[in-house]
Write a protein that holds these residues in place. Structure first.
Motif, PDB file in Angstrom:
ATOM      1  N   LEU A   5       1.166  -1.124   0.018  1.00 49.36           N
ATOM      2  CA  LEU A   5       0.179   0.227  -0.155  1.00 49.36           C
ATOM      3  C   LEU A   5       0.973   1.031  -0.239  1.00 49.36           C
ATOM      4  N   ASN A   6       0.392   2.310  -0.740  1.00 45.97           N
ATOM      5  CA  ASN A   6       1.487   3.154  -0.457  1.00 45.97           C
ATOM      6  C   ASN A   6       0.396   4.602  -0.439  1.00 45.97           C
ATOM      7  N   ARG A   7       0.751   4.769   1.261  1.00 48.61           N
ATOM      8  CA  ARG A   7      -0.360   5.332   1.505  1.00 48.61           C
ATOM      9  C   ARG A   7      -0.188   7.234   1.814  1.00 48.61           C
ATOM     10  N   PRO A  52      -3.367   3.431  -5.245  1.00 45.18           N
ATOM     11  CA  PRO A  52      -3.581   3.579  -3.801  1.00 45.18           C
ATOM     12  C   PRO A  52      -1.803   1.906  -3.690  1.00 45.18           C
ATOM     13  N   ILE A  53      -1.803   1.515  -4.747  1.00 42.28           N
ATOM     14  CA  ILE A  53      -0.513   0.279  -5.032  1.00 42.28           C
ATOM     15  C   ILE A  53       0.323   0.886  -5.587  1.00 42.28           C
ATOM     16  N   ARG A  54       1.332   0.758  -4.677  1.00 43.80           N
ATOM     17  CA  ARG A  54       2.905   0.628  -4.724  1.00 43.80           C
ATOM     18  C   ARG A  54       3.334  -0.980  -5.928  1.00 43.80           C
TER      19      ARG A  54
END
Length: 55
Positions: A5-7, A52-54
């Motif tokens: 996750l890329n918060r 939102p996803i790396r």
């Protein structure tokens, strides 16, 4: 391989300008800049450019 996750670490209300940043030690959002209006129902600047996803 699992997706990571890329918060987001910062957000700003488009209605009143309140600025928050993520506090990793408290695991909570903290007001960091403009406090905005106290009775605003905040509308955060989520416009679809944040992924939102790396990869």
């Amino acid at each position: 391989m699992m997706a990571e996750l890329n918060r987001p670490n910062r957000r700003q209300c488009v209605a009143c300008g309140r600025e928050d940043s993520w506090d990793e030690s408290d695991h909570n959002w903290k007001i960091t800049g403009n406090e905005g209006r106290p009775f605003c129902i905040h509308e955060w600047d989520i416009n679809g450019s944040h992924s939102p996803i790396r990869e």
